[in-house]
Design a protein around this motif. Structure first.
Motif, mmCIF file in Angstrom:
data_model
loop_
_atom_site.group_PDB
_atom_site.id
_atom_site.type_symbol
_atom_site.label_atom_id
_atom_site.label_comp_id
_atom_site.label_asym_id
_atom_site.label_seq_id
_atom_site.Cartn_x
_atom_site.Cartn_y
_atom_site.Cartn_z
ATOM 1 N N PHE A 1 1.446 -3.990 -11.712
ATOM 2 C CA PHE A 1 2.278 -4.315 -12.873
ATOM 3 C C PHE A 1 2.797 -5.740 -12.747
ATOM 4 C CE2 PHE A 1 6.445 -4.920 -14.720
ATOM 5 C CZ PHE A 1 6.202 -4.603 -16.050
ATOM 6 N N SER A 2 3.295 -6.039 -11.568
ATOM 7 C CA SER A 2 3.938 -7.318 -11.341
ATOM 8 C C SER A 2 2.955 -8.495 -11.402
ATOM 9 C CB SER A 2 4.613 -7.250 -9.979
ATOM 10 O OG SER A 2 5.491 -8.296 -9.819
ATOM 11 N N LYS B 1 -8.723 2.749 -12.116
ATOM 12 C CA LYS B 1 -9.016 3.357 -10.812
ATOM 13 C C LYS B 1 -8.010 2.893 -9.771
ATOM 14 C CE LYS B 1 -12.386 1.843 -8.291
ATOM 15 N NZ LYS B 1 -13.722 1.540 -7.734
ATOM 16 N N LEU B 2 -7.883 3.699 -8.722
ATOM 17 C CA LEU B 2 -7.018 3.316 -7.608
ATOM 18 C C LEU B 2 -7.657 2.138 -6.894
ATOM 19 C CD1 LEU B 2 -6.002 6.813 -6.187
ATOM 20 C CD2 LEU B 2 -4.568 5.227 -7.469
ATOM 21 N N ARG C 1 0.062 -0.057 -4.562
ATOM 22 C CA ARG C 1 1.199 0.490 -5.302
ATOM 23 C C ARG C 1 1.228 -0.044 -6.731
ATOM 24 N NH1 ARG C 1 5.958 -0.883 -1.233
ATOM 25 N NH2 ARG C 1 7.233 -0.236 -3.005
ATOM 26 N N ASP C 2 1.590 0.838 -7.673
ATOM 27 C CA ASP C 2 1.645 0.485 -9.092
ATOM 28 C C ASP C 2 2.452 -0.785 -9.334
ATOM 29 O OD1 ASP C 2 0.286 2.815 -9.617
ATOM 30 O OD2 ASP C 2 2.051 3.938 -10.282
ATOM 31 N N THR C 3 3.545 -0.895 -8.605
ATOM 32 C CA THR C 3 4.467 -1.993 -8.871
ATOM 33 C C THR C 3 3.813 -3.367 -8.669
ATOM 34 O OG1 THR C 3 6.711 -2.763 -8.481
ATOM 35 C CG2 THR C 3 5.474 -2.009 -6.536
ATOM 36 N N ILE D 1 0.235 -0.342 -20.859
ATOM 37 C CA ILE D 1 -0.727 -0.594 -19.806
ATOM 38 C C ILE D 1 -1.574 0.619 -19.479
ATOM 39 C CG2 ILE D 1 0.811 -2.339 -18.854
ATOM 40 C CD1 ILE D 1 1.651 -0.629 -16.701
ATOM 41 N N LYS D 2 -2.775 0.332 -19.027
ATOM 42 C CA LYS D 2 -3.712 1.377 -18.607
ATOM 43 C C LYS D 2 -4.309 0.960 -17.278
ATOM 44 C CE LYS D 2 -5.614 2.972 -22.928
ATOM 45 N NZ LYS D 2 -5.069 3.731 -23.721
ATOM 46 N N SER D 3 -4.483 1.929 -16.369
ATOM 47 C CA SER D 3 -5.232 1.575 -15.164
ATOM 48 C C SER D 3 -6.391 2.547 -14.999
ATOM 49 C CB SER D 3 -4.328 1.517 -13.938
ATOM 50 O OG SER D 3 -3.779 2.769 -13.667
ATOM 51 N N ILE E 1 0.818 -1.215 0.000
ATOM 52 C CA ILE E 1 0.000 0.000 0.000
ATOM 53 C C ILE E 1 0.856 1.272 0.000
ATOM 54 C CG2 ILE E 1 -1.544 1.275 1.585
ATOM 55 C CD1 ILE E 1 -2.869 -1.046 0.086
ATOM 56 N N TYR E 2 0.453 2.280 -0.775
ATOM 57 C CA TYR E 2 1.067 3.616 -0.652
ATOM 58 C C TYR E 2 0.645 4.221 0.678
ATOM 59 C CZ TYR E 2 2.162 3.864 -5.688
ATOM 60 O OH TYR E 2 2.659 3.654 -6.948
#
Lengths: 185, 185
Positions: A111-112, A138-139, A106-108, A134-136, A98-99
């Protein structure tokens, strides 16, 4: 609505988890309108382990098929895998993902989750990720659970094109990615 | 070639590290044609800490400027940061970052190095990574060291467009990425 009999409820529970093994005890309790304790007792009677255990046992079998990656290098638990075709994995979000400033994933990790699943379905001993688009959307909140689906949609020479979609618990699409992996000698 | 005098060598060492603080003792020893022990003695005489310490001390100052991320959520060490403009960070590759089957850097670390630096230069309290288009050009070996440079090249409404380039120790470009971060309320 009249409550179901115990026998009827337990029969439906078995069918439900056969169709979709990802229900938590909380969700099952809500669906049947019973307490969590009742669900736990039902599972014990029926000899069904809790979600975490169900997923772990499936993941162990599926992960052993992967050629490109070590099992520990996969983010999330692999639920289904056809090497050379497609795969499904699941990520339970935990505190360290979590940020701290926004309390979101977290983005990582997202992605992972996508990248390691995409790589896991490639039928080759050594690959390089050449491209990722890549596209995201929502948080992702702390309490969520993610399901990733990856599919090889094209292979040209030694390049494998993989599409990955990630949904949250509420079945909203929160991520889309296209990856190109190239086989190396 | 005649060896430089001690005084001359130490003077040049100070200049060298002022221009580029990322030389290891091994690299300095090679450049001057002296032993690593000599370099260490020179550094002690001149009161210059070793690479790891130099980087850590710079990174502490620079990281404190970041608005979007907690310091521990940044992959690599931030060496230079102008919030709203650009940033530079460095990653020393360690054992746990490696794919066990190929002995090369895992995708997630290179993504995370780029993504966390890109996010760190955004001047906003809360953002979402909307888009990332990334390319990687070669597998990264275990012993390498990466330098990432990120720059905001466009801002439209609440969207910040960031370009990230990562080079290895040999100055080869090994990664390129474009990210779009959107400010949220």
């Amino acid at each position: 609505m009249k409550k179901k009999s115990k026998a009827q409820r337990q029969e439906e529970l078995v069918e439900m988890l056969k169709a979709d093994p990802f229900y938590t005890d909380e969700e099952i309790a809500d669906l049947f309108g019973v307490s969590i304790q009742t669900v736990r007792l039902d599972r014990m009677t029926l000899n069904i382990p809790e979600l975490r255990e169900r997923v772990k046992s499936i993941a162990e079998t599926q992960s052993s098929k992967v050629k490109t990656l070590g099992v520990k290098e996969i983010t999330g638990e692999i639920i289904d895998l056809s090497v050379g075709q497609l795969g499904i994995s699941m990520l339970e979000i935990t505190e360290e993902m979590i940020y701290s400033k926004t309390n979101t994933l977290r983005d990582t990790y997202i992605f992972s989750l996508a990248d390691s699943l995409a790589m896991a379905i490639i039928d080759a001993p050594k690959v390089i990720m050449r491209v990722a688009n890549i596209k995201s959307f929502k948080l992702i909140e702390k309490k969520d659970r993610l399901i990733a689906k990856a599919e090889i949609y094209k292979t040209i020479d030694k390049k494998h094109y993989v599409k990955v979609i990630i949904n949250n618990k509420a079945q909203e699409q929160i991520f889309r990615g296209k990856f190109v992996f190239e086989e190396l000698d």
